[in-house]
Design a protein around this motif. Structure first.
Motif, PDB file in Angstrom:
ATOM      1  N   ALA A  25       0.471   4.145 -11.953  1.00  0.00           N
ATOM      2  CA  ALA A  25      -0.197   4.561 -13.181  1.00  0.00           C
ATOM      3  C   ALA A  25       0.344   3.805 -14.400  1.00  0.00           C
ATOM      4  CB  ALA A  25      -0.029   6.067 -13.385  1.00  0.00           C
ATOM      5  N   LEU A  26       1.658   3.629 -14.461  1.00  0.00           N
ATOM      6  CA  LEU A  26       2.259   2.911 -15.587  1.00  0.00           C
ATOM      7  C   LEU A  26       1.903   1.431 -15.552  1.00  0.00           C
ATOM      8  CD1 LEU A  26       5.788   4.570 -15.696  1.00  0.00           C
ATOM      9  CD2 LEU A  26       3.898   4.932 -17.291  1.00  0.00           C
ATOM     10  N   MET A  43      -5.553  -0.126  -4.725  1.00  0.00           N
ATOM     11  CA  MET A  43      -5.279  -0.500  -3.337  1.00  0.00           C
ATOM     12  C   MET A  43      -3.799  -0.401  -2.995  1.00  0.00           C
ATOM     13  SD  MET A  43      -7.593  -3.944  -2.930  1.00  0.00           S
ATOM     14  CE  MET A  43      -9.311  -4.054  -3.454  1.00  0.00           C
ATOM     15  N   THR A  44      -2.967  -0.104  -3.988  1.00  0.00           N
ATOM     16  CA  THR A  44      -1.524  -0.191  -3.766  1.00  0.00           C
ATOM     17  C   THR A  44      -0.873   1.125  -3.356  1.00  0.00           C
ATOM     18  OG1 THR A  44      -1.011   0.251  -6.105  1.00  0.00           O
ATOM     19  CG2 THR A  44      -1.390  -2.051  -5.465  1.00  0.00           C
ATOM     20  N   VAL A  45      -1.612   2.242  -3.394  1.00  0.00           N
ATOM     21  CA  VAL A  45      -1.023   3.533  -3.020  1.00  0.00           C
ATOM     22  C   VAL A  45      -1.448   3.901  -1.605  1.00  0.00           C
ATOM     23  CG1 VAL A  45      -0.851   4.375  -5.384  1.00  0.00           C
ATOM     24  CG2 VAL A  45      -2.958   4.741  -4.102  1.00  0.00           C
ATOM     25  N   LYS A  46      -0.724   4.838  -0.998  1.00  0.00           N
ATOM     26  CA  LYS A  46      -0.925   5.104   0.424  1.00  0.00           C
ATOM     27  C   LYS A  46      -2.037   6.091   0.723  1.00  0.00           C
ATOM     28  CE  LYS A  46       2.708   8.663   0.658  1.00  0.00           C
ATOM     29  NZ  LYS A  46       3.948   9.060   1.345  1.00  0.00           N
ATOM     30  N   ARG A  90       0.812  -1.225   0.000  1.00  0.00           N
ATOM     31  CA  ARG A  90       0.000   0.000   0.000  1.00  0.00           C
ATOM     32  C   ARG A  90       0.845   1.275   0.000  1.00  0.00           C
ATOM     33  NH1 ARG A  90      -5.240  -1.722   0.999  1.00  0.00           N
ATOM     34  NH2 ARG A  90      -5.536  -3.480   2.426  1.00  0.00           N
ATOM     35  N   ASN A  91       2.037   1.231  -0.535  1.00  0.00           N
ATOM     36  CA  ASN A  91       2.880   2.432  -0.562  1.00  0.00           C
ATOM     37  C   ASN A  91       3.652   2.557  -1.869  1.00  0.00           C
ATOM     38  OD1 ASN A  91       4.665   0.357  -0.257  1.00  0.00           O
ATOM     39  ND2 ASN A  91       5.748   1.223   1.516  1.00  0.00           N
ATOM     40  N   ILE A  92       3.081   2.044  -2.950  1.00  0.00           N
ATOM     41  CA  ILE A  92       3.769   2.077  -4.235  1.00  0.00           C
ATOM     42  C   ILE A  92       3.780   3.510  -4.763  1.00  0.00           C
ATOM     43  CG2 ILE A  92       1.879   1.794  -5.898  1.00  0.00           C
ATOM     44  CD1 ILE A  92       5.020  -0.374  -5.866  1.00  0.00           C
ATOM     45  N   ASN A  93       4.804   3.869  -5.514  1.00  0.00           N
ATOM     46  CA  ASN A  93       4.899   5.203  -6.111  1.00  0.00           C
ATOM     47  C   ASN A  93       3.748   5.421  -7.098  1.00  0.00           C
ATOM     48  OD1 ASN A  93       5.906   7.107  -8.393  1.00  0.00           O
ATOM     49  ND2 ASN A  93       7.312   7.492  -6.701  1.00  0.00           N
ATOM     50  N   ALA A 148       5.813  -1.343 -15.070  1.00  0.00           N
ATOM     51  CA  ALA A 148       6.155   0.068 -15.274  1.00  0.00           C
ATOM     52  C   ALA A 148       7.270   0.221 -16.299  1.00  0.00           C
ATOM     53  CB  ALA A 148       6.558   0.701 -13.941  1.00  0.00           C
ATOM     54  N   PHE A 149       8.276  -0.658 -16.225  1.00  0.00           N
ATOM     55  CA  PHE A 149       9.359  -0.585 -17.210  1.00  0.00           C
ATOM     56  C   PHE A 149       8.839  -0.916 -18.601  1.00  0.00           C
ATOM     57  CE2 PHE A 149      12.684  -2.878 -19.621  1.00  0.00           C
ATOM     58  CZ  PHE A 149      13.518  -1.802 -19.860  1.00  0.00           C
TER      59      PHE A 149
END
Length: 335
Positions: A47-48, A272-275, A39-42, A185-186
């Motif tokens: 988005a990517l 659900m992965t962002v803070k 829950r703290n991904i950039n 993302a890459f």
């Protein structure tokens, strides 16, 4: 395909993807890390990753061919992809999904639905649906990758498919969602750069923005009779309102695909992965730009291919593609 160029690039690509997968593996320590990336991904990575999961071979290749038939009207699908698939999905639905999943302390979409509606049946039923139908979706993506490796590296299709499935399986199972999102993302950055080059290269090939659009408009009389009878008015115009081809374009393609994206659990999970909500709002711009150059570029390149082939061969892309299919079938019958 020049293997002396492809193979080194493939090795570098696999090395980078492996490094990112290993980094995700090292950062995965808890259940939350594995299932929702802690829950703290950039927000840029989110988005990517969302965009790369959103876009598949069917969008880049299949819809390119579809847009060569229907024309610039397909850009309305790109509009819905951005408005609904990015803005509404992140800023409206995403904020609620993120908050509720954190409050309920759930890590999977079935458990999210079950806890939200206090129903074990919903948890089990949605889990079964994902278990049954997601492999079909995944298999299509793997088949596309397997066929690409088969043709470019001249290896057996079954071997190519097994190798691809093994590589993907290793980093997904070992690194969890963090490894998946970093590698996504890459891959998204590579896709974005190549699509920008492809779009500008296409416009350059047809004489620029103004010349390309006016030239394509002038090809209206070359629309196949079968399409014209159904309401096709040229590649730079929408079909006749209410015609059969208009209904196919609007109801099946634009609305069906543009709205249906909101129902994909693998996309909803990314929220659900962002803070916090601020991270989701920041993701909107990156996601919108990415989707524009993925879907929007494809829906411009497809129609312009008719002008490109007309200038090069005197025939529109649909006719050239038909001849290529005939030649391919004859080759297969001979071999």
């Amino acid at each position: 395909m020049n293997l002396s160029v492809l193979i080194p690039l493939l090795i570098v690509y696999i090395a980078i993807m492996s490094g990112l997968a290993y980094y995700g593996y090292r950062k995965t320590n808890t259940e939350a890390d594995y299932l929702v990336a802690g829950r703290n991904i950039n927000p840029v990575v989110m988005a990517l990753s969302y965009g790369a999961t959103f876009i598949s071979t069917s969008a880049l290749v299949g819809f390119g061919g579809v847009s060569a038939i229907y024309g610039f009207g397909m850009l309305w699908l790109a509009f819905l992809n951005i408005v609904l698939g990015i803005f509404v999905a992140f800023a409206l639905f995403g904020t609620r999904i993120r908050k509720l999943s954190a409050d309920m302390d759930v890590f999977t979409f079935p458990s999210f639905l079950g806890e939200r509606f206090n129903s074990k049946f919903i948890t089990v039923f949605s889990g079964i649906m994902i278990f049954v139908f997601m492999p079909a979706y995944t298999s299509i993506v793997l088949i596309g990758g397997g066929r690409f490796l088969e043709e470019t590296l001249a290896i057996d299709y079954n071997i190519a498919l097994l190798v691809l499935a093994f590589i993907v399986g290793v980093y997904v199972i070992s690194g969890g969602l963090k490894a998946v999102m970093y590698t996504d993302a890459f891959a998204a950055v590579v896709m974005l750069v190549m699509m920008v080059i492809f779009l500008f290269g296409t416009y350059q090939a047809v004489g620029g923005l103004t010349a390309g659009h006016s030239g394509l408009t002038a090809l209206k009389e070359l629309v196949p009779d079968a399409l014209a009878e159904q309401g096709h008015q040229g590649w730079t115009s929408m079909p006749v309102l209410g015609s059969s081809i208009w209904w196919t374009l609007v109801s099946t393609l634009i609305m069906g695909v543009g709205i249906g994206v909101l129902a994909q659990p693998q996309l909803a999970m990314r929220c659900m992965t962002v803070k916090d909500d601020r991270a989701l709002y920041r993701s909107v711009l990156v996601g919108g730009i990415f989707i524009f150059f993925m879907t929007g570029a494809v829906f411009m390149i497809g129609p312009l291919s008719n002008l490109y082939f007309y200038n090069a061969t005197g025939e529109i892309a649909l006719s050239v593609a038909g001849e290529m299919l005939i030649l391919s079938s004859r080759h297969l019958s001979i071999t």
